[in-house]
Design an enzyme around this catalytic site. Sequence first.
Site, PDB file in Angstrom:
ATOM      1  N   ARG A  64      -4.761  -5.926  -8.786  1.00  0.00           N
ATOM      2  CA  ARG A  64      -4.175  -5.148  -7.695  1.00  0.00           C
ATOM      3  C   ARG A  64      -4.767  -5.525  -6.342  1.00  0.00           C
ATOM      4  O   ARG A  64      -4.088  -5.619  -5.343  1.00  0.00           O
ATOM      5  CB  ARG A  64      -4.425  -3.656  -7.968  1.00  0.00           C
ATOM      6  CG  ARG A  64      -3.516  -2.722  -7.241  1.00  0.00           C
ATOM      7  CD  ARG A  64      -3.665  -1.291  -7.742  1.00  0.00           C
ATOM      8  NE  ARG A  64      -3.507  -1.161  -9.173  1.00  0.00           N
ATOM      9  CZ  ARG A  64      -2.351  -1.206  -9.814  1.00  0.00           C
ATOM     10  NH1 ARG A  64      -1.235  -1.388  -9.147  1.00  0.00           N
ATOM     11  NH2 ARG A  64      -2.292  -1.088 -11.122  1.00  0.00           N
ATOM     12  N   LEU A  92      -0.266  -0.332  -4.593  1.00  0.00           N
ATOM     13  CA  LEU A  92      -1.182  -1.263  -3.910  1.00  0.00           C
ATOM     14  C   LEU A  92      -2.592  -0.688  -3.835  1.00  0.00           C
ATOM     15  O   LEU A  92      -2.792   0.515  -4.035  1.00  0.00           O
ATOM     16  CB  LEU A  92      -0.630  -1.565  -2.526  1.00  0.00           C
ATOM     17  CG  LEU A  92       0.754  -2.240  -2.587  1.00  0.00           C
ATOM     18  CD1 LEU A  92       1.429  -2.229  -1.235  1.00  0.00           C
ATOM     19  CD2 LEU A  92       0.644  -3.666  -3.125  1.00  0.00           C
ATOM     20  N   ASN A 106       6.706   6.717   2.307  1.00  0.00           N
ATOM     21  CA  ASN A 106       7.366   6.492   1.026  1.00  0.00           C
ATOM     22  C   ASN A 106       8.398   7.587   0.814  1.00  0.00           C
ATOM     23  O   ASN A 106       8.216   8.716   1.262  1.00  0.00           O
ATOM     24  CB  ASN A 106       6.331   6.534  -0.115  1.00  0.00           C
ATOM     25  CG  ASN A 106       6.961   6.232  -1.461  1.00  0.00           C
ATOM     26  OD1 ASN A 106       7.810   5.340  -1.581  1.00  0.00           O
ATOM     27  ND2 ASN A 106       6.572   6.962  -2.492  1.00  0.00           N
ATOM     28  N   THR A 107       9.476   7.230   0.130  1.00  0.00           N
ATOM     29  CA  THR A 107      10.412   8.255  -0.328  1.00  0.00           C
ATOM     30  C   THR A 107      10.334   8.314  -1.844  1.00  0.00           C
ATOM     31  O   THR A 107      10.270   7.279  -2.523  1.00  0.00           O
ATOM     32  CB  THR A 107      11.858   7.977   0.152  1.00  0.00           C
ATOM     33  OG1 THR A 107      12.707   9.011  -0.354  1.00  0.00           O
ATOM     34  CG2 THR A 107      12.384   6.620  -0.292  1.00  0.00           C
ATOM     35  N   HIS A 108      10.304   9.533  -2.357  1.00  0.00           N
ATOM     36  CA  HIS A 108      10.107   9.719  -3.801  1.00  0.00           C
ATOM     37  C   HIS A 108      11.156  10.709  -4.325  1.00  0.00           C
ATOM     38  O   HIS A 108      11.384  11.747  -3.696  1.00  0.00           O
ATOM     39  CB  HIS A 108       8.693  10.254  -4.065  1.00  0.00           C
ATOM     40  CG  HIS A 108       8.401  10.443  -5.513  1.00  0.00           C
ATOM     41  ND1 HIS A 108       8.061   9.387  -6.343  1.00  0.00           N
ATOM     42  CD2 HIS A 108       8.438  11.546  -6.298  1.00  0.00           C
ATOM     43  CE1 HIS A 108       7.892   9.844  -7.574  1.00  0.00           C
ATOM     44  NE2 HIS A 108       8.108  11.139  -7.576  1.00  0.00           N
ATOM     45  N   ALA A 141      -3.661   5.796  -1.117  1.00  0.00           N
ATOM     46  CA  ALA A 141      -4.091   5.023  -2.294  1.00  0.00           C
ATOM     47  C   ALA A 141      -3.819   5.795  -3.582  1.00  0.00           C
ATOM     48  O   ALA A 141      -3.642   5.199  -4.643  1.00  0.00           O
ATOM     49  CB  ALA A 141      -5.571   4.683  -2.169  1.00  0.00           C
ATOM     50  N   ASP A 144       1.763   8.899  -4.965  1.00  0.00           N
ATOM     51  CA  ASP A 144       2.644  10.043  -4.667  1.00  0.00           C
ATOM     52  C   ASP A 144       1.871  11.307  -4.265  1.00  0.00           C
ATOM     53  O   ASP A 144       2.264  12.433  -4.628  1.00  0.00           O
ATOM     54  CB  ASP A 144       3.544  10.352  -5.885  1.00  0.00           C
ATOM     55  CG  ASP A 144       4.433   9.169  -6.238  1.00  0.00           C
ATOM     56  OD1 ASP A 144       4.790   8.412  -5.325  1.00  0.00           O
ATOM     57  OD2 ASP A 144       4.754   9.003  -7.424  1.00  0.00           O
TER      58      ASP A 144
HETATM   59  C1  GAR Z   1      14.712   5.765  -4.572  1.00  0.00           C
HETATM   60  O1  GAR Z   1      15.288   6.853  -5.233  1.00  0.00           O
HETATM   61  C2  GAR Z   1      13.252   6.038  -4.299  1.00  0.00           C
HETATM   62  O2  GAR Z   1      12.966   7.386  -4.077  1.00  0.00           O
HETATM   63  C3  GAR Z   1      12.631   5.591  -5.600  1.00  0.00           C
HETATM   64  O3  GAR Z   1      13.286   4.398  -5.888  1.00  0.00           O
HETATM   65  C4  GAR Z   1      14.633   4.519  -5.466  1.00  0.00           C
HETATM   66  C5  GAR Z   1      15.025   3.250  -4.756  1.00  0.00           C
HETATM   67  O4  GAR Z   1      16.399   3.077  -4.796  1.00  0.00           O
HETATM   68  N1  GAR Z   1      11.224   5.396  -5.439  1.00  0.00           N
HETATM   69  C6  GAR Z   1      10.336   5.763  -6.363  1.00  0.00           C
HETATM   70  O5  GAR Z   1      10.648   6.233  -7.435  1.00  0.00           O
HETATM   71  C7  GAR Z   1       8.889   5.548  -5.969  1.00  0.00           C
HETATM   72  N2  GAR Z   1       8.022   6.228  -6.845  1.00  0.00           N
HETATM   73  P1  GAR Z   1      17.099   1.725  -4.308  1.00  0.00           P
HETATM   74  O6  GAR Z   1      16.457   0.551  -5.008  1.00  0.00           O
HETATM   75  O7  GAR Z   1      18.549   1.913  -4.698  1.00  0.00           O
HETATM   76  O8  GAR Z   1      16.935   1.656  -2.816  1.00  0.00           O
END
Ligand code: GAR
Length: 199
Positions: A64, A92, A106-108, A141, A144
């Site tokens: 990593r 990372l 980040n979006t989760h 780090a 989420d």
């Molecule tokens: C999104 O729903 C985002 O929240 C998620 O990956 C998807 C990306 O969608 N991220 C995670 O789960 C991070 N832990 P995409 O590839 O269609 O843009």
Amino acid sequence: MGQNKKIIVMASGTGSILKALIAAELPIVAVVTDRKCPAEDIARDGNIKCIRVTRDSFGETFDRKSYTDKLLTAILEINPDLIAMAGFGTVLSEDLEKRFPNRVLNTHPSLLPLFKGWHAVRDALAADVKVTGCTIHIATAELDAGPILYQQEVPIMPGDSEESLHKRIKEVEKIIYPKVIRQFLDSDCNLQPMNIELH
Ligand code: GAR
């Protein structure tokens, strides 16, 4: 938003969130990926420079720290004001946060702190909750777990599959993530939770 701001988006998947960020005309100067993925095509279609820092191991042998160093070298050449993760598939090392403190978003696809990790949508369905959602937060780090800037609920419908529910969550992410990024930069990266006009 200051005209000279520079955003790097990091993605590994289909790139639908990236596409929404591009459509919102955010100042995205580069897209960084860790593998060959459709998000790279979306970057190219948007005439945005795409840099692949290939992750060559997914098992216990994954280093990593040295991967993060390699990625940082590429990112530092651009020296962005903000890094926006949009489905980036590699956790990372803390070096990213050290170099860009409070500058990685980040979006989760869950209402954090519920359902952290890579299977947030599946885990929400398995837990039989009635409502889940999405969270825009500062990436630290710890996976989420960084400060939350904005959350939006998404109801779970009878008969929802992981795919149908994730699709509905992504529709919300596509609306709120560009707004949160813009507001975050406009506020000089204020960490307080935000009010967002959804329409
Ligand atoms: C999104 O729903 C985002 O929240 C998620 O990956 C998807 C990306 O969608 N991220 C995670 O789960 C991070 N832990 P995409 O590839 O269609 O843009």
